[in-house]
Design an enzyme around this catalytic site. Structure first.
Site, PDB file in Angstrom:
ATOM      1  CB  ALA A 260      -0.919  -0.055   1.291  1.00  0.00           C
ATOM      2  N   PRO A 261       0.363   2.394  -0.670  1.00  0.00           N
ATOM      3  CG  PRO A 261       0.265   4.386  -1.504  1.00  0.00           C
ATOM      4  CD  PRO A 261       1.264   3.503  -0.427  1.00  0.00           C
ATOM      5  N   GLY A 262       0.148   1.085  -3.228  1.00  0.00           N
ATOM      6  CA  GLY A 262       0.107   0.499  -4.578  1.00  0.00           C
ATOM      7  C   GLY A 262       1.192   1.190  -5.526  1.00  0.00           C
ATOM      8  CE  LYS A 264       8.741   2.052  -3.404  1.00  0.00           C
ATOM      9  NZ  LYS A 264       7.653   2.503  -2.604  1.00  0.00           N
ATOM     10  CG  ASP A 309       1.659  -9.745   9.628  1.00  0.00           C
ATOM     11  OD1 ASP A 309       2.665  -9.267   9.224  1.00  0.00           O
ATOM     12  OD2 ASP A 309       1.350  -9.888  11.039  1.00  0.00           O
ATOM     13  CG  ASP A 324       8.928  -0.022  -0.417  1.00  0.00           C
ATOM     14  OD1 ASP A 324      10.085   0.455  -0.087  1.00  0.00           O
ATOM     15  OD2 ASP A 324       7.765   0.857  -0.083  1.00  0.00           O
ATOM     16  CB  CYS A 377      11.053   5.994   2.151  1.00  0.00           C
ATOM     17  SG  CYS A 377       9.925   5.714   3.419  1.00  0.00           S
TER      18      CYS A 377
END
Length: 436
Positions: A260-262, A264, A309, A324, A377
């Site tokens: 999320a939020p999708g 990538k 999960d 990520d 990030c």
């Protein structure tokens, strides 16, 4: 929030929520705009007041501190900071207007004696010359106040990156991020997208590193038909590097573990030209809705979003897997300046065991010869290099593969600092499972 409140009143409410209740500045600004709490003409000012006050908070405190003689309420202190921000950084707002508005807001909040105090402090401040940073003899303390970065972070970055890189990074975090969009090449060519944007009055610059990445300057792109009809997505340049490093091929089966939020996952699906399968997981059901929204807007049929999960075992076998990972987020301070003040040294120390666990878990479904990409990030070595080297030590069937990109050249592990590309700070590692 009510409609009749001024834009400064609403900015103060947002600052209260961010600095006392842990609200997110970007979400609260978007909500205020979407709900129509501010006039369209005031949207830019609202954003400027909130972001500017947050970005420069410690600097503003340094300037106003000598004028505060008694204890004042927290919200009054925040109103003072916002007023001082306008006086120093916004040359279009006249001094008398700043004082009048601050006094008016104080009265609206029910404090008549506070209004007198506010008036006195701001008048004294405006009559005086600005304090000089040279008062601060210690180099790191001075940099902390100048760039409004907590001292522990300056010391921490100074240890890892040295003084010059720390200074450049702290200064870069005071700037606004460029708007970059990703061209959905399944719907439109890059050349056509550039032409249409320019025809509509946008300044457009194509990235030398990522062909589908365009830096644009113009009206809000999310209100443009090119965005609404799924020809473009808003995504940071360094975030787009991830799919480029993953380098998905048509027809492959790919897993995005924390999706999320999708952004990538959609980028990967676009790169595969709507072929193959992208399995896109996130732990929160409401975030799956965000992914679905993006899939529909971009008309991508090769993504399968579902709740999972990343600490639980995955099923199947994949050509390429992306982790990520959830992280401290220090790379995105330009977008969420409050991160500087909220995080503590403990946040850095507590995340890496979970990141390593997710990476290890995800590695089990990578095909022999397949690729595992780990990204965050953040700019924290504990969460980046440390996680990768710990993983390689425990999993001898994986090896680090160098990352080679146009302009950036070859890197064993890719750490983008915000000043490198004028983008978010980002980390990417490329891990190959040995064939047998």
């Amino acid at each position: 929030m009510e409609h009749k409140r001024s834009v400064r009143y609403i900015a103060l409410e947002i600052l209260d929520q961010v600095l006392t209740d842990g609200g997110y500045s970007n979400l609260l600004i978007n909500e205020a705009i979407k709900e129509g709490y501010v006039e369209p003409v005031d949207r830019a000012l609202l954003t400027e007041l909130v972001y500017g006050t947050l970005q420069h908070k410690l600097t503003l405190e340094f300037y106003i501190e000598p004028f505060i003689k008694a204890n004042i309420k927290g919200w009054m202190r925040r109103l003072l900071l916002m007023s001082v921000y306008q006086a120093i950084y916004l040359d279009k707002v006249p001094d008398h207007a700043i004082i009048n508005e601050a006094v008016e807001i104080t009265k609206q909040r029910g404090s008549i004696s506070g209004a007198n105090t506010m008036n006195a402090i701001l008048r004294n401040f405006q009559r005086s010359t600005l304090r000089d940073f040279a008062e601060i003899k210690d180099e790191l303390k001075r940099l902390s106040v100048e760039t409004s970065t907590p001292l522990w972070l300056i010391k921490h970055w100074n240890t890892h990156f040295g003084f010059d890189k720390t200074r450049d990074m702290a200064e870069e975090f005071l700037t606004y991020p460029e708007t970059t969009v990703r061209v959905n090449t399944t719907k439109i060519t890059i050349e056509e997208a550039i032409k249409r944007l320019q025809d509509e009055g946008y300044d457009v610059e194509q990235s030398e590193i990522i062909p589908e990445c365009l830096a644009i300057d113009g009206p809000p792109i999310v209100q443009n038909p090119l965005f609404k009809h799924g020809f473009l997505s808003v995504q940071d340049a360094s975030s787009m590097l991830v799919a480029n490093v993953l380098d998905p091929q048509e027809g492959e089966k790919i897993l995005d573990t924390c999706s999320a939020p999708g952004g990538k996952a959609c980028h990967i699906a676009e790169k595969m030209n709507r072929t193959g399968r992208v399995v896109s997981h996130d732990v929160y059901p409401h975030k799956i809705d965000l992914i679905k929204y993006n899939i529909n807007r971009l008309s991508l049929r090769n993504i399968e979003p579902s709740v999972h999960d990343a600490l639980e075992p995955f099923e199947g076998e994949y050509d390429r897997v992306l982790v990520d990972a959830p992280c401290s987020g220090f790379g995105v301070i330009k977008r969420k300046p409050e991160i500087k003040y909220e995080k503590t040294p403990k946040d850095i120390e507590t995340l890496w065991p979970m990141q390593l666990e997710i990476l290890t878990n995800a590695s089990k479904v990578v095909k022999p010869g397949g690729l595992l990409v780990y990204s965050t990030c953040t700019i924290e070595q504990m969460e980046n290099d440390n996680v990768v080297y710990s993983f390689i030590k425990q999993n001898p069937d994986f090896e680090i593969e160098p990352i080679t990109l146009p302009v950036l050249g070859e890197h064993k592990l890719l750490q983008i600092l915000p000043q490198d590309l004028k983008s978010d700070g980002f980390f990417i590692a490329k891990l190959r499972r040995k064939s047998e």
